[in-house]
Motif scaffolding. Sequence first.
Motif, PDB file in Angstrom:
ATOM      1  N   GLY A 164       0.823  -1.200   0.000  1.00  0.00           N
ATOM      2  CA  GLY A 164       0.000   0.000   0.000  1.00  0.00           C
ATOM      3  C   GLY A 164       0.859   1.252   0.000  1.00  0.00           C
ATOM      4  N   ILE A 165       1.829   1.292   0.909  1.00  0.00           N
ATOM      5  CA  ILE A 165       2.820   2.366   0.967  1.00  0.00           C
ATOM      6  C   ILE A 165       4.188   1.709   1.060  1.00  0.00           C
ATOM      7  N   HIS A 166       5.096   2.064   0.159  1.00  0.00           N
ATOM      8  CA  HIS A 166       6.436   1.491   0.158  1.00  0.00           C
ATOM      9  C   HIS A 166       7.460   2.616   0.197  1.00  0.00           C
ATOM     10  N   LEU A 167       8.247   2.659   1.272  1.00  0.00           N
ATOM     11  CA  LEU A 167       9.355   3.601   1.411  1.00  0.00           C
ATOM     12  C   LEU A 167      10.634   2.802   1.232  1.00  0.00           C
ATOM     13  N   GLU A 168      11.387   3.098   0.164  1.00  0.00           N
ATOM     14  CA  GLU A 168      12.507   2.249  -0.216  1.00  0.00           C
ATOM     15  C   GLU A 168      13.761   3.085  -0.503  1.00  0.00           C
ATOM     16  N   ILE A 169      14.867   2.661   0.097  1.00  0.00           N
ATOM     17  CA  ILE A 169      16.173   3.294  -0.111  1.00  0.00           C
ATOM     18  C   ILE A 169      16.062   4.812   0.010  1.00  0.00           C
ATOM     19  N   SER A 170      15.511   5.267   1.100  1.00  0.00           N
ATOM     20  CA  SER A 170      15.275   6.695   1.292  1.00  0.00           C
ATOM     21  C   SER A 170      15.681   7.107   2.699  1.00  0.00           C
ATOM     22  N   ILE A 191       2.084  -1.484   4.897  1.00  0.00           N
ATOM     23  CA  ILE A 191       3.179  -0.518   4.823  1.00  0.00           C
ATOM     24  C   ILE A 191       4.468  -1.309   4.806  1.00  0.00           C
ATOM     25  N   GLN A 192       5.379  -0.946   3.908  1.00  0.00           N
ATOM     26  CA  GLN A 192       6.675  -1.619   3.839  1.00  0.00           C
ATOM     27  C   GLN A 192       7.783  -0.576   3.854  1.00  0.00           C
ATOM     28  N   ILE A 193       8.722  -0.747   4.774  1.00  0.00           N
ATOM     29  CA  ILE A 193       9.892   0.108   4.894  1.00  0.00           C
ATOM     30  C   ILE A 193      11.101  -0.739   4.530  1.00  0.00           C
ATOM     31  N   SER A 194      11.800  -0.389   3.453  1.00  0.00           N
ATOM     32  CA  SER A 194      12.932  -1.180   2.981  1.00  0.00           C
ATOM     33  C   SER A 194      14.170  -0.299   2.855  1.00  0.00           C
ATOM     34  N   ASN A 195      15.224  -0.660   3.583  1.00  0.00           N
ATOM     35  CA  ASN A 195      16.501   0.034   3.492  1.00  0.00           C
ATOM     36  C   ASN A 195      16.328   1.547   3.585  1.00  0.00           C
ATOM     37  N   SER A 196      15.531   1.974   4.553  1.00  0.00           N
ATOM     38  CA  SER A 196      15.246   3.394   4.754  1.00  0.00           C
ATOM     39  C   SER A 196      15.313   3.714   6.242  1.00  0.00           C
ATOM     40  N   ASN A 197      15.787   4.899   6.545  1.00  0.00           N
ATOM     41  CA  ASN A 197      15.935   5.332   7.934  1.00  0.00           C
ATOM     42  C   ASN A 197      14.810   6.255   8.371  1.00  0.00           C
ATOM     43  N   ASP A 198      14.596   6.295   9.683  1.00  0.00           N
ATOM     44  CA  ASP A 198      13.799   7.344  10.321  1.00  0.00           C
ATOM     45  C   ASP A 198      12.351   7.401   9.850  1.00  0.00           C
ATOM     46  N   ALA A 199      11.757   6.243   9.569  1.00  0.00           N
ATOM     47  CA  ALA A 199      10.326   6.207   9.249  1.00  0.00           C
ATOM     48  C   ALA A 199       9.520   6.361  10.532  1.00  0.00           C
ATOM     49  N   ARG A 200       8.523   7.214  10.499  1.00  0.00           N
ATOM     50  CA  ARG A 200       7.680   7.485  11.671  1.00  0.00           C
ATOM     51  C   ARG A 200       6.247   7.103  11.300  1.00  0.00           C
ATOM     52  N   ILE A 201       5.813   5.964  11.827  1.00  0.00           N
ATOM     53  CA  ILE A 201       4.577   5.311  11.399  1.00  0.00           C
ATOM     54  C   ILE A 201       3.572   5.425  12.541  1.00  0.00           C
ATOM     55  N   THR A 211       0.607  -9.102   4.977  1.00  0.00           N
ATOM     56  CA  THR A 211       1.314  -8.713   6.199  1.00  0.00           C
ATOM     57  C   THR A 211       1.038  -7.236   6.394  1.00  0.00           C
ATOM     58  N   ASN A 212       0.643  -6.849   7.591  1.00  0.00           N
ATOM     59  CA  ASN A 212       0.216  -5.458   7.768  1.00  0.00           C
ATOM     60  C   ASN A 212       1.375  -4.473   7.788  1.00  0.00           C
ATOM     61  N   LEU A 213       2.496  -4.860   8.397  1.00  0.00           N
ATOM     62  CA  LEU A 213       3.654  -3.971   8.436  1.00  0.00           C
ATOM     63  C   LEU A 213       4.922  -4.795   8.239  1.00  0.00           C
ATOM     64  N   ILE A 214       5.737  -4.386   7.256  1.00  0.00           N
ATOM     65  CA  ILE A 214       7.035  -5.010   7.010  1.00  0.00           C
ATOM     66  C   ILE A 214       8.112  -3.938   7.129  1.00  0.00           C
ATOM     67  N   VAL A 215       9.132  -4.231   7.920  1.00  0.00           N
ATOM     68  CA  VAL A 215      10.329  -3.397   7.988  1.00  0.00           C
ATOM     69  C   VAL A 215      11.502  -4.319   7.707  1.00  0.00           C
ATOM     70  N   VAL A 230      25.065  -1.027   0.953  1.00  0.00           N
ATOM     71  CA  VAL A 230      23.731  -1.429   1.391  1.00  0.00           C
ATOM     72  C   VAL A 230      23.248  -0.415   2.419  1.00  0.00           C
ATOM     73  N   LEU A 231      22.110   0.189   2.165  1.00  0.00           N
ATOM     74  CA  LEU A 231      21.598   1.210   3.071  1.00  0.00           C
ATOM     75  C   LEU A 231      21.004   0.556   4.315  1.00  0.00           C
ATOM     76  N   PRO A 232      21.258   1.125   5.477  1.00  0.00           N
ATOM     77  CA  PRO A 232      20.755   0.530   6.714  1.00  0.00           C
ATOM     78  C   PRO A 232      19.279   0.846   6.946  1.00  0.00           C
ATOM     79  N   VAL A 233      18.723   0.214   7.960  1.00  0.00           N
ATOM     80  CA  VAL A 233      17.364   0.516   8.415  1.00  0.00           C
ATOM     81  C   VAL A 233      17.460   0.768   9.919  1.00  0.00           C
TER      82      VAL A 233
END
Length: 392
Positions: A164-170, A191-201, A211-215, A230-233
Amino acid sequence: MRGATPEYERGLHINKAAEGTRIRGIGFAHYAGEGLKLEGPNVTLENNTFSWNAISGVRIRGGYGGTNATVKGNSFVRNGMLGLRGGQTTGSVFDGNQFTGNNSFERFAATWSASGIKLTDSENVEIYDNVLEGNWGHAIWMDGGVVHPTIVRNTVRGVGSNAGIHLEISPGGPRGAIIASNVISGAGAGIQISNSNDARIWNNTLVGNDTNLIVNKGDRRGGGEEGTRVLPVTNTIAKNNLFSDPTGGTTLKASKFDACTDQTPLFDTLNFNVYHRSNAGDPATLIHWAPVAGTAGCTRSFARLTQAGGFQDVIGREPNGLALDNVARGALFVNASAGNYRLVSGSPAARGGDALPADIAAAVRLGLSSADAASIDVGANTSRGALHLHLR
């Protein structure tokens, strides 16, 4: 405006010389590229329809001047690959648009570029009050260097196995990426957070997603200024969310491809969330978690939030989380079968969440007083994604 043959690549091209242009009430259909290319600053697109264009309804090129755009009240319907795509745009606002059925016919690879709306290498964009339904691809996709996005009060339905919402390499930047008060159902990942920092959900309602939330930290590497590392999370915050009835393997999944060599936590904070399953055994796994030292693959799955040996007990997260097992959806929501996920009066999910930080309260645009922000309920509702107040 209609382009019926391949030589008509687009219907309209707005360049730097056309700063401040306003386009209202026009239809753009059947162009070989995009209906409209935007390369001018401070342009407004309002109440237009973009449909059946081969690649996308709108393309925004911020590097050529397409910054501070206002895209409001438009319909993006059945475009070939994406409803809207953009790169290097700063300060643009996407408000109250409808994205329906984009890439639903051509079925370009969703893992590559297909989406409802996709932005790359952009900053301080705001995406709110949009409805995205039946797009074959991630509905809202921030990919590759999107800094400080604000994604609030959107409704997403039916995107198949995609997010639904994908934040990737950001990288989130000092303020982070705000993802708040969205309602998402029928997705692969809510919601999926992939290789991205500082997501505030904060305060999202995620229902009936695989799956409702993937980090996750994967092995995809950055490009450009990020080089090939490789970008950290790190520093993910998830609070006041309502997770209901995942259809796949788990409610929440935290995973790392290098969990045994990188023990850095994916989450800074995970608390005040509600985990609902109509049947306590479906799915059997509530939370899949990494890293966990001393376990096979440095991961561990948990069937229960509470109880001895449960997630709270072993991992020590979610001290104020709530598990609701063997509770029918009808006891929680006004009309779940019709997609109305407002909490009914007396819903067992109606409980006070943690107080909203001032910038989150401002981002959801509800005019909350400081007292309201301090006594907010968990989850969102379906009144254009607005938060549901629970005054104590």
